[in-house]
Design an enzyme around this catalytic site. Structure first.
Site, PDB file in Angstrom:
ATOM      1  N   CYS A   2       0.660  -1.344  -0.001  1.00  0.00           N
ATOM      2  CA  CYS A   2      -0.021   0.156   0.011  1.00  0.00           C
ATOM      3  C   CYS A   2       0.907   1.252  -0.147  1.00  0.00           C
ATOM      4  O   CYS A   2       1.884   1.290   0.422  1.00  0.00           O
ATOM      5  CB  CYS A   2      -1.015   0.001   1.238  1.00  0.00           C
ATOM      6  SG  CYS A   2      -2.086  -1.381   1.187  1.00  0.00           S
ATOM      7  N   ARG A  27       5.449  -0.495  -4.772  1.00  0.00           N
ATOM      8  CA  ARG A  27       5.049  -1.653  -3.373  1.00  0.00           C
ATOM      9  C   ARG A  27       3.821  -2.300  -3.647  1.00  0.00           C
ATOM     10  O   ARG A  27       3.680  -3.161  -2.861  1.00  0.00           O
ATOM     11  CB  ARG A  27       4.683  -0.319  -2.507  1.00  0.00           C
ATOM     12  CG  ARG A  27       5.632   0.777  -2.016  1.00  0.00           C
ATOM     13  CD  ARG A  27       5.214   1.718  -1.318  1.00  0.00           C
ATOM     14  NE  ARG A  27       4.499   1.365   0.230  1.00  0.00           N
ATOM     15  CZ  ARG A  27       5.332   1.604   1.073  1.00  0.00           C
ATOM     16  NH1 ARG A  27       6.692   2.123   0.972  1.00  0.00           N
ATOM     17  NH2 ARG A  27       4.938   1.118   2.368  1.00  0.00           N
ATOM     18  N   TRP A  73      -3.452  -2.617  -1.420  1.00  0.00           N
ATOM     19  CA  TRP A  73      -3.132  -3.982  -1.725  1.00  0.00           C
ATOM     20  C   TRP A  73      -4.206  -4.753  -0.560  1.00  0.00           C
ATOM     21  O   TRP A  73      -4.172  -4.627   0.712  1.00  0.00           O
ATOM     22  CB  TRP A  73      -1.748  -4.273  -1.013  1.00  0.00           C
ATOM     23  CG  TRP A  73      -1.358  -5.650  -1.609  1.00  0.00           C
ATOM     24  CD1 TRP A  73      -0.847  -6.192  -2.775  1.00  0.00           C
ATOM     25  CD2 TRP A  73      -1.222  -6.869  -0.587  1.00  0.00           C
ATOM     26  NE1 TRP A  73      -0.709  -7.386  -2.619  1.00  0.00           N
ATOM     27  CE2 TRP A  73      -0.764  -7.983  -1.612  1.00  0.00           C
ATOM     28  CE3 TRP A  73      -1.705  -7.050   0.467  1.00  0.00           C
ATOM     29  CZ2 TRP A  73      -0.736  -9.093  -0.799  1.00  0.00           C
ATOM     30  CZ3 TRP A  73      -1.547  -8.347   1.230  1.00  0.00           C
ATOM     31  CH2 TRP A  73      -1.069  -9.208   0.425  1.00  0.00           C
ATOM     32  N   ASN A  98      -2.546   2.123   5.679  1.00  0.00           N
ATOM     33  CA  ASN A  98      -1.888   0.893   5.382  1.00  0.00           C
ATOM     34  C   ASN A  98      -1.798   0.133   6.844  1.00  0.00           C
ATOM     35  O   ASN A  98      -1.724   0.739   7.989  1.00  0.00           O
ATOM     36  CB  ASN A  98      -0.277   1.235   5.244  1.00  0.00           C
ATOM     37  CG  ASN A  98      -0.229   2.132   3.714  1.00  0.00           C
ATOM     38  OD1 ASN A  98      -1.244   2.137   3.089  1.00  0.00           O
ATOM     39  ND2 ASN A  98       0.962   2.519   3.678  1.00  0.00           N
ATOM     40  N   GLY A  99      -1.830  -1.179   6.506  1.00  0.00           N
ATOM     41  CA  GLY A  99      -1.875  -1.959   7.857  1.00  0.00           C
ATOM     42  C   GLY A  99      -3.145  -2.841   8.164  1.00  0.00           C
ATOM     43  O   GLY A  99      -3.905  -3.126   7.189  1.00  0.00           O
ATOM     44  N   GLU A 482      16.562 -18.807  -4.471  1.00  0.00           N
ATOM     45  CA  GLU A 482      16.565 -17.613  -4.765  1.00  0.00           C
ATOM     46  C   GLU A 482      16.227 -17.448  -6.375  1.00  0.00           C
ATOM     47  O   GLU A 482      15.193 -16.884  -6.601  1.00  0.00           O
ATOM     48  CB  GLU A 482      17.761 -16.698  -4.375  1.00  0.00           C
ATOM     49  CG  GLU A 482      17.620 -15.243  -4.994  1.00  0.00           C
ATOM     50  CD  GLU A 482      16.373 -14.602  -4.395  1.00  0.00           C
ATOM     51  OE1 GLU A 482      16.178 -13.408  -4.735  1.00  0.00           O
ATOM     52  OE2 GLU A 482      16.031 -15.118  -3.353  1.00  0.00           O
ATOM     53  N   LYS A 486      12.703 -16.241  -7.866  1.00  0.00           N
ATOM     54  CA  LYS A 486      12.544 -14.934  -8.773  1.00  0.00           C
ATOM     55  C   LYS A 486      11.555 -15.681 -10.190  1.00  0.00           C
ATOM     56  O   LYS A 486      10.806 -14.545 -10.486  1.00  0.00           O
ATOM     57  CB  LYS A 486      14.041 -14.441  -9.379  1.00  0.00           C
ATOM     58  CG  LYS A 486      14.758 -13.951  -8.347  1.00  0.00           C
ATOM     59  CD  LYS A 486      14.079 -12.454  -8.148  1.00  0.00           C
ATOM     60  CE  LYS A 486      14.543 -11.864  -6.834  1.00  0.00           C
ATOM     61  NZ  LYS A 486      13.849 -12.330  -5.736  1.00  0.00           N
ATOM     62  N   GLU A 489       8.021 -15.374  -8.893  1.00  0.00           N
ATOM     63  CA  GLU A 489       7.542 -14.126  -8.648  1.00  0.00           C
ATOM     64  C   GLU A 489       7.009 -13.466  -9.717  1.00  0.00           C
ATOM     65  O   GLU A 489       6.070 -12.858  -9.795  1.00  0.00           O
ATOM     66  CB  GLU A 489       8.546 -13.269  -7.983  1.00  0.00           C
ATOM     67  CG  GLU A 489       8.682 -13.870  -6.431  1.00  0.00           C
ATOM     68  CD  GLU A 489       9.690 -12.835  -5.801  1.00  0.00           C
ATOM     69  OE1 GLU A 489       9.490 -12.126  -4.798  1.00  0.00           O
ATOM     70  OE2 GLU A 489      10.665 -12.507  -6.453  1.00  0.00           O
ATOM     71  N   HIS A 505      15.738 -38.544  -3.910  1.00  0.00           N
ATOM     72  CA  HIS A 505      15.240 -38.816  -2.870  1.00  0.00           C
ATOM     73  C   HIS A 505      13.803 -38.267  -2.957  1.00  0.00           C
ATOM     74  O   HIS A 505      12.939 -37.990  -2.133  1.00  0.00           O
ATOM     75  CB  HIS A 505      15.896 -38.190  -1.456  1.00  0.00           C
ATOM     76  CG  HIS A 505      17.028 -38.723  -1.108  1.00  0.00           C
ATOM     77  ND1 HIS A 505      17.097 -40.102  -0.630  1.00  0.00           N
ATOM     78  CD2 HIS A 505      18.369 -38.408  -1.139  1.00  0.00           C
ATOM     79  CE1 HIS A 505      18.290 -40.362  -0.319  1.00  0.00           C
ATOM     80  NE2 HIS A 505      19.177 -39.200  -0.526  1.00  0.00           N
ATOM     81  N   LYS A 604       5.831  -4.957  -2.484  1.00  0.00           N
ATOM     82  CA  LYS A 604       6.960  -4.583  -2.139  1.00  0.00           C
ATOM     83  C   LYS A 604       7.546  -4.576  -0.739  1.00  0.00           C
ATOM     84  O   LYS A 604       8.594  -5.331  -0.274  1.00  0.00           O
ATOM     85  CB  LYS A 604       7.877  -3.468  -2.945  1.00  0.00           C
ATOM     86  CG  LYS A 604       9.289  -3.074  -2.926  1.00  0.00           C
ATOM     87  CD  LYS A 604      10.062  -4.028  -3.600  1.00  0.00           C
ATOM     88  CE  LYS A 604      11.440  -3.667  -3.429  1.00  0.00           C
ATOM     89  NZ  LYS A 604      12.230  -4.547  -3.808  1.00  0.00           N
TER      90      LYS A 604
END
Length: 609
Positions: A2, A27, A73, A98-99, A482, A486, A489, A505, A604
């Site tokens: 947000c 963000r 968001w 926000n929150g 990582e 990526k 995402e 395995h 973000k």
């Protein structure tokens, strides 16, 4: 997660509000809105991008001298215009937030009983009605806001506009970032300084629990006790160029190519001092870092992967045991506190809610040795830790972290060398060798970026795939994690990462001609083991894409594609090998036509639990 912008001036502030939202798009958001005071309280909202809001504002001649704006968001309620911020009460008071408000349900029931009608499914609308309900007993908006937030449970950064007090705006924060922007004859606030750099570079960062009032003549801040307080004014080092695309197609691409400079900036003080000294971490660092018997890393997402790499360094070079914890899980299990443990938090923004809560939990257990590695000097994490090391990556706009990760690794290696010296594990000769490798690192990163054209050719093949497997061994297994993250995402291709030795395995069952397998193949002590693992893939018809060191003896063949990078970089090899994985994810996403910088469902800065 947000974004908030507020502004008051003698001129039309709608362009400032909308430009601020545009600068906060990185963000992550799914709707946007703006409210202004102009004889009446007017509101404009959209589930489209900020560009759509700008078009609507222009068409409707939407203007005002005071107002608040927001990118949302979704947490409570779906992605609809009725749930978009700002939310209003009785057509005279507007709020952006926000929150998350954890006790919104009982507050909603109480306010409905008092006659307030709710028009959304959000927790935020509770704040608007609650502040309005307190205006009857308070003389001003600041007082009503203070009374309202005393009833809120959860995290918030809020901005408030009231039609009866057009000369002031009010904002407050608890658990979510907020700063004021100062300028003669105007006032601003935002959830990120980058939203305001077009109008001012002078910022005041609010402390936890602060409530602030801005007007044409200045600002006033009160703390949790109601006392008027002064907070220091900081001159932002951001510039408009820092958040402009320049020659690049996307921010992620720009930030991938900024990594040599970002790492050089992060290492500048270490290289200048020519020694890994505790002074790099702030006042009292020698006392905090001396005698450390354990390092506990608390982090999320990409920062967690940086911690996994650091565990190899800390245990092998510094000789100190290291636990790496997912911050969102750490505080929900019983742990055994060690008074000599260093609690190390890692975050790009320094506002990650789960990591902040994990640090607070660690401190409640009696941990006093705390250090944050972060890219934001005035963040909550840096203020709540005894020590800090800034990564100096500059603004990172793309949601998928790139340069924040490599600068975190550079900072973590600096910490490793410092602890190794304090622990008697690093003599002068060995330290000089490692420092020489660090000095060469930016040049080596620049060299690796030259493989981009070859990675683009691979990405065209990956674009048609639905699944991918990443393999690494030892210190490069976290780099495989990582790389998989990526690709997930931004391209939305399902990807998993495994230690290569774990193939037999279970994961080997997934391998066929439709499953590309990406392998990280440095010329290290495990390379022969890795080659055997790769043969297991080829024997099952899997197609291999190998990123190898220049001196790794792996050559292209049928079903085996190889891109060679540089000579083996020793302990710093993970920092080099992550770059081509970033490029692969980026160009695969471009080929698939996804929104690279703003991937769906992600934000973000994750400022909610």
């Amino acid at each position: 997660m947000c974004g908030i912008v507020g502004a008051i001036a003698t001129h039309d502030i709608v362009p400032v509000l909308l430009d601020g939202l545009r600068r906060l798009e990185y963000r992550g958001y799914d709707s946007a809105g703006v409210a202004v005071l102009n004889g009446s309280l007017r509101r404009l909202r959209s589930t489209g991008r900020v560009a759509e809001l700008m078009r609507l504002a222009s068409e409707q001649r939407f203007t005002g001298n005071a107002g608040i704006a927001h990118t949302r968001w979704a947490t409570h309620g779906g992605v609809t215009e009725r749930n978009a911020h700002p939310h209003v009460s009785r057509d005279v008071l507007a709020v952006v937030h926000n929150g998350i408000i954890e006790n919104h349900e009982p507050l909603r029931a109480r306010l409905q009983a008092e006659g307030y009608a709710f028009a959304s499914d959000t927790d935020t609308e509770v704040i608007a009605h609650l502040i309005h309900s307190h205006l009857g007993g308070e003389r001003d908006l600041l007082g009503a806001t203070r009374a309202a937030i005393a009833e809120l449970e959860g995290a918030y950064a809020i901005g408030v506009a009231w039609l009866d007090e057009k000369s002031h705006l009010v904002c407050a924060r608890k658990g979510a970032p907020l700063c004021l922007g100062l300028q003669d004859g105007a006032g601003y606030f935002a959830s990120d300084a980058s939203a305001l750099i077009a109008v001012t570079r002078h910022m005041v960062y609010l402390d936890e629990g602060d409530v602030a009032e801005i007007s044409l003549t200045g600002h006033r801040i009160v703390d949790t006790t109601g006392a008027v307080v002064d907070r220091p004014v900081h001159e932002s080092q951001l510039s408009a160029d820092d958040v402009d695309l320049g020659q690049y197609s996307h921010y992620m691409q720009k930030e991938i190519f900024e990594q040599p400079g970002a790492v050089a900036n992060t290492l500048e003080h270490l290289v200048a001092l020519r020694s890994a000294t505790p002074a790099l971490f702030g006042e009292g660092a020698a006392e905090v870092l001396g005698g450390v018997s354990l390092v506990t890393v608390l982090a999320c997402g990409t920062s967690f992967h940086a911690g996994l790499v650091a565990r190899y360094w800390l245990e092998s070079i510094a000789g100190i045991p290291c636990n790496v914890e997912v911050a969102s899980e750490y505080r929900y299990r019983d742990t055994v506190p060690d008074p000599n443990a260093l609690v190390l938090t890692i975050s790009q923004s320094g506002e990650t809610a789960d990591t902040i809560a994990a640090l607070q939990h660690a401190k409640s257990l009696g941990h006093t040795r705390t250090l944050t590695i972060c890219n934001a000097a005035e963040s909550t994490l840096t203020r709540q830790s005894r020590l800090r090391l800034l990564t100096r990556a500059g603004p990172e706009i793309g949601v998928a972290s790139t340069k924040a990760f490599t600068t975190q690794l550079a900072a973590l290696f600096t910490l490793t060398l410092t602890l190794a010296r304090l622990n008697g594990r690093l003599d002068t000769r060995r330290e000089a060798e490692l420092l020489a490798q660090l000095r060469h690192l930016p040049a080596a990163l620049q060299h690796v970026l030259a493989v981009e054209p070859r990675v683009i050719a691979w990405a065209r093949r990956f674009a048609a795939k639905h699944h991918c497997l990443f393999l690494g061994r030892g210190i490069h297994y976290p780099i495989a994690l990582e790389g998989a993250l990526k690709l997930k995402e931004i391209s939305y291709i399902h990807a998993e990462a495994y230690p290569a030795g774990e193939l037999k395995h279970g994961p080997l069952a997934l391998v066929d001609e439709d499953m590309p397998v990406v392998a990280i193949a440095p010329n290290d002590a495990l390379v022969e083991k890795l080659k055997s693992n790769l043969q297991e893939v080829r024997a099952r018809g899997g197609e291999l894409y190998v990123f190898a060191d220049r001196d790794t003896k792996i050559e292209p063949s049928d079903g085996v594609h190889v891109i060679k990078l540089t000579d083996h970089a020793g302990w710093l090899s993970p920092i080099l090998h992550v770059l081509p994985l970033q490029l692969l994810a980026y160009h695969t996403a471009v080929a698939r036509g996804t929104d690279v910088d703003k991937p769906r469902n992600l934000a973000k800065s994750v400022t909610v639990e």
